[in-house]
Design a protein around this motif. Sequence first.
Motif, PDB file in Angstrom:
ATOM      1  N   VAL A 168      34.138  23.361  12.336  1.00  0.00           N
ATOM      2  CA  VAL A 168      34.901  22.594  11.410  1.00  0.00           C
ATOM      3  C   VAL A 168      34.686  22.707  10.093  1.00  0.00           C
ATOM      4  O   VAL A 168      33.780  22.608   9.748  1.00  0.00           O
ATOM      5  N   ARG A 211      36.611  26.744  19.478  1.00  0.00           N
ATOM      6  CA  ARG A 211      37.553  26.118  19.076  1.00  0.00           C
ATOM      7  C   ARG A 211      37.375  25.895  17.293  1.00  0.00           C
ATOM      8  O   ARG A 211      36.392  25.731  16.955  1.00  0.00           O
ATOM      9  N   VAL A 237      38.669  24.156  13.846  1.00  0.00           N
ATOM     10  CA  VAL A 237      39.396  23.041  13.428  1.00  0.00           C
ATOM     11  C   VAL A 237      39.017  23.211  11.601  1.00  0.00           C
ATOM     12  O   VAL A 237      38.308  22.918  11.087  1.00  0.00           O
ATOM     13  N   THR A 256      45.767  29.045   9.317  1.00  0.00           N
ATOM     14  CA  THR A 256      45.606  28.474  10.621  1.00  0.00           C
ATOM     15  C   THR A 256      46.615  28.879  11.486  1.00  0.00           C
ATOM     16  O   THR A 256      46.487  29.432  12.740  1.00  0.00           O
ATOM     17  N   ASN A 288      43.205  25.333  14.835  1.00  0.00           N
ATOM     18  CA  ASN A 288      44.174  24.312  14.486  1.00  0.00           C
ATOM     19  C   ASN A 288      43.860  23.563  13.066  1.00  0.00           C
ATOM     20  O   ASN A 288      42.549  23.792  12.584  1.00  0.00           O
ATOM     21  N   CYS A 289      44.576  22.931  12.662  1.00  0.00           N
ATOM     22  CA  CYS A 289      44.494  22.205  11.231  1.00  0.00           C
ATOM     23  C   CYS A 289      44.794  20.917  11.313  1.00  0.00           C
ATOM     24  O   CYS A 289      45.883  20.219  12.295  1.00  0.00           O
ATOM     25  N   VAL A 345      39.998  15.384  15.371  1.00  0.00           N
ATOM     26  CA  VAL A 345      39.297  16.469  15.243  1.00  0.00           C
ATOM     27  C   VAL A 345      38.313  16.724  16.686  1.00  0.00           C
ATOM     28  O   VAL A 345      38.460  17.657  17.298  1.00  0.00           O
ATOM     29  N   LEU A 355      40.926  17.702  19.533  1.00  0.00           N
ATOM     30  CA  LEU A 355      41.286  19.120  19.391  1.00  0.00           C
ATOM     31  C   LEU A 355      40.003  20.071  19.909  1.00  0.00           C
ATOM     32  O   LEU A 355      40.393  21.238  20.214  1.00  0.00           O
ATOM     33  N   CYS A 356      38.946  19.612  20.211  1.00  0.00           N
ATOM     34  CA  CYS A 356      37.759  20.527  20.559  1.00  0.00           C
ATOM     35  C   CYS A 356      37.445  20.251  22.063  1.00  0.00           C
ATOM     36  O   CYS A 356      36.360  20.860  22.477  1.00  0.00           O
TER      37      CYS A 356
END
Length: 240
Positions: A79, A128, A130, A158, A173-174, A215, A218-219
Amino acid sequence: MSNTYDLAGKFAIVTGGAKSIGRAIAELFLANGCGVCIWDADRAEVPGARSALVDITRSDDIRRGLAELGDAQRIDILVNCAGYLGRATSFKDHDPGDWQRIIDVNLAGTMRVTQAVLPRMLQQRSGRIVNLGSLAGREGLPGITAYSAASAGIIALTKALGREIASENVFVNCVAPGPIDTDMIRDLGPDVVDRMIQDSPLRRLGQRDEVAHLVAWLCTEASRFNTGAVFDMSGGRARS
């Protein structure tokens, strides 16, 4: 919030995790069984997390941070949350040293850390990433021109990297927050904060834990068809 996420057994690096949004992300990861190492230029004291003093503008610091983890440490999640807003001012009056630091921390720092960590994820064939961008990068906000430019660069990074490595099972991803209730936003002054609140359809600032939950999702495996995407976190303020 009582939401939980299946992160047990995972290991994450969170930059900028000593405080604010980064700390909220680190704490949520830990609460859901994920090991965490915080990289921050300030000392991090988050119970349960490992930490290293890493200035992401310095490649030597990043290499040392990886070396301290050891070659055998799997890195499942990265992250990129470390950021620097600078002061709100017209671009013609913006000190070059300050706007250079904005670019160096936000955009170049994200690129440095990602390039250093990515080989482990590619070797694992999973991971992953982010990146924390900003509403400013999507729309361009007057008074924070350099920050808008740096955030736009993070968004483009990204999208491009997400497409480049999708076949390697590493997803990028953002999350692009609007104004979140952090010291960085409050330091802009009450008049600026009040205008931000008035511009929001929800008439409030976002909360750092709200960003952390997006966040975390997304992980997880629940987000297994998202890469190269930019997720709005602006309370309806975004217009593009």
